[in-house]
Each structure stands twice: as C-alpha cells, then as structure tokens.
Design an enzyme around this catalytic site. Structure first.
Site, PDB file in Angstrom:
ATOM      1  N   ASP A  66       0.834  -1.205   0.000  1.00 28.55           N
ATOM      2  CA  ASP A  66       0.000   0.000   0.000  1.00 28.55           C
ATOM      3  C   ASP A  66       0.869   1.256   0.000  1.00 28.55           C
ATOM      4  OD1 ASP A  66       0.902  -0.559   2.575  1.00 28.55           O
ATOM      5  OD2 ASP A  66      -1.071  -1.091   3.310  1.00 28.55           O
ATOM      6  N   ASP A 135      -7.622  -2.681  14.097  1.00 25.82           N
ATOM      7  CA  ASP A 135      -9.021  -2.848  13.667  1.00 25.82           C
ATOM      8  C   ASP A 135      -9.180  -4.040  12.716  1.00 25.82           C
ATOM      9  OD1 ASP A 135      -7.944  -1.948  11.282  1.00 25.82           O
ATOM     10  OD2 ASP A 135      -9.244  -0.182  11.098  1.00 25.82           O
ATOM     11  N   HIS A 137      -7.429  -4.673   9.899  1.00 28.46           N
ATOM     12  CA  HIS A 137      -7.109  -4.507   8.475  1.00 28.46           C
ATOM     13  C   HIS A 137      -5.827  -5.245   8.093  1.00 28.46           C
ATOM     14  CE1 HIS A 137      -4.807  -0.601   9.643  1.00 28.46           C
ATOM     15  NE2 HIS A 137      -3.888  -1.469   9.260  1.00 28.46           N
TER      16      HIS A 137
HETATM   17  C1  F6R Z   1       1.403  -1.676   6.015  1.00 27.00           C
HETATM   18  C2  F6R Z   1       0.103  -2.327   6.095  1.00 27.00           C
HETATM   19  C3  F6R Z   1      -0.697  -2.342   7.354  1.00 27.00           C
HETATM   20  C4  F6R Z   1       0.126  -2.595   8.607  1.00 27.00           C
HETATM   21  C5  F6R Z   1      -0.744  -2.498   9.833  1.00 27.00           C
HETATM   22  C6  F6R Z   1       0.027  -2.744  11.106  1.00 27.00           C
HETATM   23  O1  F6R Z   1       1.949  -1.843   4.720  1.00 27.00           O
HETATM   24  O2  F6R Z   1      -0.324  -2.838   5.118  1.00 27.00           O
HETATM   25  O3  F6R Z   1      -1.675  -3.343   7.244  1.00 27.00           O
HETATM   26  O4  F6R Z   1       0.719  -3.869   8.514  1.00 27.00           O
HETATM   27  O5  F6R Z   1      -1.324  -1.242   9.881  1.00 27.00           O
HETATM   28  O6  F6R Z   1       0.941  -1.702  11.297  1.00 27.00           O
HETATM   29  P1  F6R Z   1       2.122  -1.833  12.328  1.00 27.00           P
HETATM   30  O7  F6R Z   1       2.986  -2.934  11.841  1.00 27.00           O
HETATM   31  O8  F6R Z   1       2.851  -0.514  12.281  1.00 27.00           O
HETATM   32  O9  F6R Z   1       1.510  -2.146  13.649  1.00 27.00           O
END
Ligand code: F6R
Length: 259
Positions: A66, A135, A137
């Site tokens: 992303d 959440d 995602h």
């Molecule tokens: C980042 C992504 C997100 C993160 C998620 C967790 O490329 O796709 O899904 O993996 O927001 O973020 P962190 O690892 O910073 O807790």
C-alpha cells in the site's frame, strides 16, 4: 487452517521468516516478494541482512502492499521512502525491481488496475508479508472491505490514522486516503505470512485466525487461503483459544517442512 507459530520475541519471528525468504531466493533468484510496511515487518528485514549475505539478490522483485495518497513520494514516511530505507538499501535489492502502488499517479481511477497487472505480469507474489491493524485490516483494507477487492483507493479509519500518528508530527498530517492492494489481490499470493506483536494486536489476531470469516475483520480473509503462516509473540497470541494446539503442532513438525 493457518499454521500459527508462537515465538518468544520479535527477533525470533524475524529469524524464522527471514530463513524462509532466504531459502526462497536461493531456489529462485528472481522471487517476487510482497512487502509490508509499518513496525511489524522490521525484524524480518533486519534478519534478512545477515541471511542474504552471499546470496545474489540482484534479480529479486517486490511489490509493496500500500501507499498513502497525498504525501510526496519523497516524504520520509511515504511507503516508497520506507521501503527504500528499510528494505531496498540495506538488502542491496535493485531499486527498479521494487514497486509501491503509484499513489501519486495522475489517473488514480486506473492506477490500481495497472498495479495488479504488473503483479500478474511478474508471475504473482511468492511470499506476501503482512502485518495486521488493531481494527483487523490487512494492507489498508479497512473493516467492510470486500474479499474480492482489487488494488484501489481506500479511506483510512480514524483508528488507523490514530495508530499511525506515531510516524508523523501530528495526527492531522496522517493522510486520509491510500492506494492499497485489495483482499482479492493479497489472496492471490502463493504464501501469506502474517506477523503480529504485542497485546494491542491480540484481539485482531484471534479474530483473523479463529473468528468468523467476515468483511468486518478483513484479516479473517486469510482463512480462505491454502498456505498461511501466522507468526506471533505470546502477547499477540494471548486470545487464541487453540494456542496450546498450535504450540504442540509446531513443536512436533519436521524441520525440513519449513513454514
Ligand atoms: C502496512 C500495512 C498495514 C500494517 C498495519 C500494522 O503496509 O499494510 O496493514 O501492517 O497497519 O501496522 P504496524 O505494523 O505498524 O503495527
């Protein structure tokens, strides 16, 4: 079901996943890596520095999950910058072979489709590294995202923007939109490796691995994939009902099987 590996700490998680990726690149020097950003995958990228020493990585290809819309690609927190800084430069990958979704494209309506085509033209992703949001995602597919979704523009939830404010000077600087691989795109990768650390991820992990398959918890889409490895520390595993079973299964697994 996903293979769940409960590890003592982030460094062990990084070692486990980096070993698998190094073996893949040794077998297949033009392997296609699916790259996540955020804090979670950093131990993997760190461990890869040692694991890839002496292995030719000049043909390795990569696609980021992303990218934020509305910040300059040269901004230190754009995912293009993060991937360059944390992955491409330290591992000595070839910059032109590593792509991030073109969130600064003049034609955002078709940019996602073109990114998906580029992934397909590369032969698909061999191993997709994933983190998970509090959440639920994956990528930036926020709750409610279709399991059939392709790379497209999404609006970040307030929770995700608050979670990511730590990378910026103020929450108002966190972009509101992104270009993210869709759940359908992610599910086409041949191997999904989802990592999570800390108590704050425990609920999302339990929902993704053991909860109902629901668009309200996009990470649960991993249950539809035939080859998934979930690597978590004790805190992130703390709400898994079958934690002891996962421990027994991994402990009695033959080493040659890898993950
Ligand atoms: C980042 C992504 C997100 C993160 C998620 C967790 O490329 O796709 O899904 O993996 O927001 O973020 P962190 O690892 O910073 O807790």
């Amino acid at each position: 079901m996903a293979e769940v590996v409960i590890v003592p700490d982030r460094a062990s998680a990084g070692d486990l996943v980096a070993t698998e990726i190094a073996a893949l690149i040794s077998r297949r020097p033009d392997a296609v890596l699916g790259l996540a950003t955020g804090s979670t995958p950093l131990p993997v990228y760190e461990a890869l520095r040692a694991r890839l020493a002496g292995i030719d990585v000049s043909r390795v290809r990569g696609f980021a999950l992303d990218e934020y819309i509305g910040i300059d690609p040269a901004h230190p927190e754009s995912y293009a910058s993060v991937i360059a800084r944390e992955v491409v430069e330290p591992l000595g990958l070839t910059p032109d072979l590593i792509r991030t979704p073109p969130a600064d494209d003049a034609d955002l309506a078709t940019a996602g489709e073109r990114y998906d085509q580029a992934i397909r033209a590369a032969g698909g992703v061999d191993v997709q590294i994933l983190g998970i949001g509090t959440d639920g995602h994956i990528g930036f597919n926020e709750p409610g995202s279709s399991f059939a979704s392709r790379t497209r523009v999404k609006t970040l939830t307030r929770q995700t923007r608050a979670d990511n404010a730590r990378f910026f000077d103020a929450i108002d600087e966190v972009p509101r939109h992104c270009l993210t691989q869709g759940l359908g795109t992610i599910l086409e990768a041949r191997h999904l490796v989802l990592l999570a650390f800390g108590e704050g991820k425990a609920e999302a992990v339990a929902g993704a691995v053991e909860g109902p398959v629901t668009a309200m918890l996009p990470g649960s889409a991993i249950q539809l994939h035939p080859h998934v490895t979930v690597v978590v520390d004790e805190a992130a595993a703390s709400r898994l009902r079958l934690a002891d079973y996962y421990r027994d299964t991994f402990a009695s697994k033959p080493e040659w099987q890898g993950i």
